[in-house]
Design an enzyme around this catalytic site. Structure first.
Site, PDB file in Angstrom:
ATOM      1  CE1 TYR A  76      14.848  37.476  30.065  1.00 42.16           C
ATOM      2  CE2 TYR A  76      17.353  37.724  30.587  1.00 42.16           C
ATOM      3  CZ  TYR A  76      16.086  38.266  29.663  1.00 42.16           C
ATOM      4  OH  TYR A  76      16.248  39.234  28.752  1.00 42.16           O
ATOM      5  CG  PHE A 128      19.408  31.762   1.391  1.00 37.82           C
ATOM      6  CD1 PHE A 128      18.827  30.723   0.537  1.00 37.82           C
ATOM      7  CD2 PHE A 128      18.904  32.236   2.527  1.00 37.82           C
ATOM      8  CE1 PHE A 128      17.518  30.456   0.991  1.00 37.82           C
ATOM      9  CE2 PHE A 128      17.444  31.934   3.111  1.00 37.82           C
ATOM     10  CZ  PHE A 128      16.985  30.842   2.149  1.00 37.82           C
ATOM     11  CB  THR A 129      15.610  34.840   0.009  1.00 44.54           C
ATOM     12  OG1 THR A 129      15.754  33.707   1.242  1.00 44.54           O
ATOM     13  CG2 THR A 129      15.422  34.135  -1.319  1.00 44.54           C
ATOM     14  CG  ASP A 219      24.533  30.100   5.199  1.00 44.40           C
ATOM     15  OD1 ASP A 219      24.101  29.144   6.224  1.00 44.40           O
ATOM     16  OD2 ASP A 219      23.410  30.818   4.727  1.00 44.40           O
ATOM     17  CE  LYS A 262      17.100  26.116   6.545  1.00 44.38           C
ATOM     18  NZ  LYS A 262      16.543  27.302   7.239  1.00 44.38           N
ATOM     19  NE  ARG A 388      13.661  29.571  -2.950  1.00 42.24           N
ATOM     20  CZ  ARG A 388      13.562  30.223  -1.608  1.00 42.24           C
ATOM     21  NH1 ARG A 388      14.100  29.621  -0.655  1.00 42.24           N
ATOM     22  NH2 ARG A 388      12.817  31.188  -1.467  1.00 42.24           N
ATOM     23  CG  PHE A 455      10.111  34.111  -1.662  1.00 36.35           C
ATOM     24  CD1 PHE A 455      11.032  35.009  -1.483  1.00 36.35           C
ATOM     25  CD2 PHE A 455      10.234  33.159  -0.575  1.00 36.35           C
ATOM     26  CE1 PHE A 455      12.129  35.222  -0.498  1.00 36.35           C
ATOM     27  CE2 PHE A 455      10.975  32.960   0.467  1.00 36.35           C
ATOM     28  CZ  PHE A 455      11.945  34.075   0.545  1.00 36.35           C
TER      29      PHE A 455
HETATM   30  N1  F0G Z   1      20.893  30.324   4.906  1.00 38.06           N
HETATM   31  C1  F0G Z   1      20.389  29.361   4.311  1.00 38.06           C
HETATM   32  C2  F0G Z   1      21.467  28.657   3.133  1.00 38.06           C
HETATM   33  C3  F0G Z   1      19.116  28.951   4.293  1.00 38.06           C
HETATM   34  O1  F0G Z   1      18.761  27.983   3.416  1.00 38.06           O
HETATM   35  C4  F0G Z   1      18.369  29.674   5.105  1.00 38.06           C
HETATM   36  C5  F0G Z   1      17.013  29.240   5.273  1.00 38.06           C
HETATM   37  C6  F0G Z   1      18.860  30.587   6.055  1.00 38.06           C
HETATM   38  C7  F0G Z   1      20.064  30.917   5.703  1.00 38.06           C
HETATM   39  C8  F0G Z   1      17.969  31.579   7.041  1.00 38.06           C
HETATM   40  O2  F0G Z   1      17.761  30.708   8.065  1.00 38.06           O
HETATM   41  O3  F0G Z   1      15.230  30.335   8.006  1.00 38.06           O
HETATM   42  O4  F0G Z   1      16.580  29.874  10.071  1.00 38.06           O
HETATM   43  O5  F0G Z   1      16.294  32.181   9.231  1.00 38.06           O
HETATM   44  N2  F0G Z   1      16.378  28.392   4.408  1.00 38.06           N
HETATM   45  C9  F0G Z   1      15.135  28.086   4.559  1.00 38.06           C
HETATM   46  C10 F0G Z   1      14.628  27.266   3.084  1.00 38.06           C
HETATM   47  C11 F0G Z   1      14.004  29.100   4.839  1.00 38.06           C
HETATM   48  O6  F0G Z   1      13.502  26.937   3.165  1.00 38.06           O
HETATM   49  O7  F0G Z   1      15.536  26.993   2.437  1.00 38.06           O
HETATM   50  P1  F0G Z   1      16.443  30.689   8.702  1.00 38.06           P
END
Ligand code: F0G
Length: 464
Positions: A76, A128-129, A219, A262, A388, A455
């Site tokens: 833990y 970014f979303t 990021d 990624k 997108r 989305f």
């Molecule tokens: N920042 C970027 C540039 C991303 O592309 C993503 C995730 C995140 C942050 C968030 O990270 O998913 O680990 O919480 N992108 C995915 C995509 C969902 O399909 O582009 P996460």
């Protein structure tokens, strides 16, 4: 006989395990599409042939990483995998402090909560979303300060991810530096088409922000892919290693959020990392992570996941890996471009982005051209891609109106080390087939809209 003059690169790995794919009929795909409300996020994976939905968590791990999984220390507190990951982050990213999180948005959540006060503004090189949503939930307002070229899918600017210093300065003049806790700078900007930021630009941003007392938070999700573009496009770096470029990029920041799903070649994991001078922010994050993710030496991850990510960093900075990774995207891009398919140029680091506005010019943006195109590609061939465009852009947080982004794109995203060149050929041929019948394609209407990140779960019906 003609001689083969070209010397190709090939994948720097061989395949040890395979996962069998299911082929579907057009009737099956028609049914699956209707059941999923024409949203590729709602399709079942077993109904998909080639899955180009995302490069997130879909990577193939190496035998070295899998071996590391067996060395998971599932204590833990104080897992040895945590210390190994911390050492790799210090070595390759140069940040002293590490707070692991279950994935990238866990880190975004914490840095937003810690640094943003209600009424603040957070500039960024395009939204970014999840990043923007966490900034908004913390009471902030995102401001796009990316260069104009990023919004033009035909511009051939080599660093379309760059920050426009003039836009940044205008924001500082308008709201005052005190209301800007940090600028969020992403490597290979996802929503712009996977477009890189240059080292020169990072240096300028750092200098400007230093003058005004504004932090730089990277990021770092696809920063290693960005490093490859710097090495190949910025003369000064042609003889530097990817690791050297990466370290220098990070040196112009105060910390980073990271989705390890990624660049780092794993299926789950992320972190928040902070530079040595950010001890106070780190202490706060280390305390906060206990509330939202888990103890500060696991942050929602199993020990084995941290080990796989630590080993992933070592493999991700390897030049042969990254050349083949981006080479695969370039291969598909060149194929599509050669047959006249409208795509975002230059081709980015993790995906091909189809320009749905030019692909389906007969559709108004409110008829969801990119959503439509993604569903048509699935229908044709079982290949799954992602919208997108207007659906991803969501609604304005004040007015409640749709955001109408300039870019209306379909992303064909390539998982790392998963698909072969033959899969790439099949993909290009499928896009070509849809392009040939583009004039007969009708749009969609939205019939269900969730409140957050719509989305992922929105549902659509075909317009008559
Ligand atoms: N920042 C970027 C540039 C991303 O592309 C993503 C995730 C995140 C942050 C968030 O990270 O998913 O680990 O919480 N992108 C995915 C995509 C969902 O399909 O582009 P996460």
């Amino acid at each position: 006989m003609e001689k083969l003059k070209k010397r190709s690169w090939a994948e720097p790995f061989k395949i040890k395990t395979v996962e069998l794919l299911k082929m579907t009929t057009r009737e099956e795909r028609e049914r699956a599409l209707k059941e999923s409300g024409y949203n590729t996020f709602l399709l079942k994976s077993e109904d998909v042939y080639i899955d180009l939905l995302t490069d997130s968590g879909t990577n193939a791990m190496s035998d070295y990483q899998w071996a590391g999984m067996m060395l998971g220390d599932e204590a833990y507190a104080g897992s040895k995998n945590f210390y190994n990951l911390e050492a790799r982050v210090q070595q390759f990213y140069g940040y002293k402090y590490l707070v692991p999180t279950h994935q990238g948005r866990g880190a975004e959540h914490m840095i937003s909560k810690i640094l943003i006060k209600p009424g603040d503004f957070i500039p960024g090189n395009m939204y970014f979303t999840t990043t923007r949503l966490h900034q908004e939930l913390a009471g902030g307002t995102f401001v796009d300060v990316i260069i104009d070229e990023a919004h033009d899918p035909t511009s051939l600017h080599p660093f379309k991810g760059n920050v426009d210093l003039q836009k940044l300065e205008n924001l500082v003049k308008k709201v005052g530096a005190k209301k800007i806790p940090y600028i969020s700078v992403a490597g290979t900007v996802n929503m712009a088409g996977g477009q890189p930021v240059s080292m020169e630009n990072l240096r300028q941003v750092r200098e400007f922000c230093k003058k005004h007392g504004i932090r730089v938070i990277l990021d770092a999700t696809r920063l290693i892919e960005n490093a490859y573009f710097i090495k190949t496009r910025e003369k000064e770096f042609e003889n530097k290693s990817i690791a050297e470029v990466l370290l220098e990029m990070c040196s112009y920041s105060d910390g980073c959020t990271m989705s390890g799903k990624k660049d780092l070649l794993v299926n789950i994991g992320g972190f928040l990392a902070l530079a040595e001078h950010e001890r106070e922010v780190f202490e706060e994050a280390r305390n906060m992570v206990v509330v939202y993710e888990g103890l500060h030496t696991y942050g929602g991850l199993a020990g084995r996941d941290m080990e796989a990510m630590a080993r992933g960093i070592e493999e991700a900075v390897n030049l042969d890996h990254i050349r083949a990774r981006i080479g695969q995207i370039e291969y598909v891009g060149e194929k599509l471009e050669s047959i006249g398919i409208p795509i975002v140029m230059p081709v980015g680091g993790h995906a091909i982005f189809l320009d749905a506005k030019r692909f389906l010019p007969q559709l108004k943006q409110i008829e969801y051209p990119a959503q439509t195109l993604a569903s048509e590609i699935y229908l044709d061939s079982g290949i799954r891609s992602m919208e997108r465009g207007i659906v991803s852009a969501g609604r304005n947080k004040e007015t409640g109106d749709h955001n109408f982004p300039k870019l209306e794109l379909v992303r064909l995203t390539f998982p790392r080390r998963v698909y072969t060149q033959a899969h790439c050929d099949v993909t290009a041929e499928a896009v070509e087939a849809v392009y040939e019948k583009r004039n007969s394609i009708k749009g969609l209407k939205m019939v269900y809209e969730p409140k957050y990140l719509r989305f992922f779960q929105a549902r659509f019906e075909k317009l008559a």
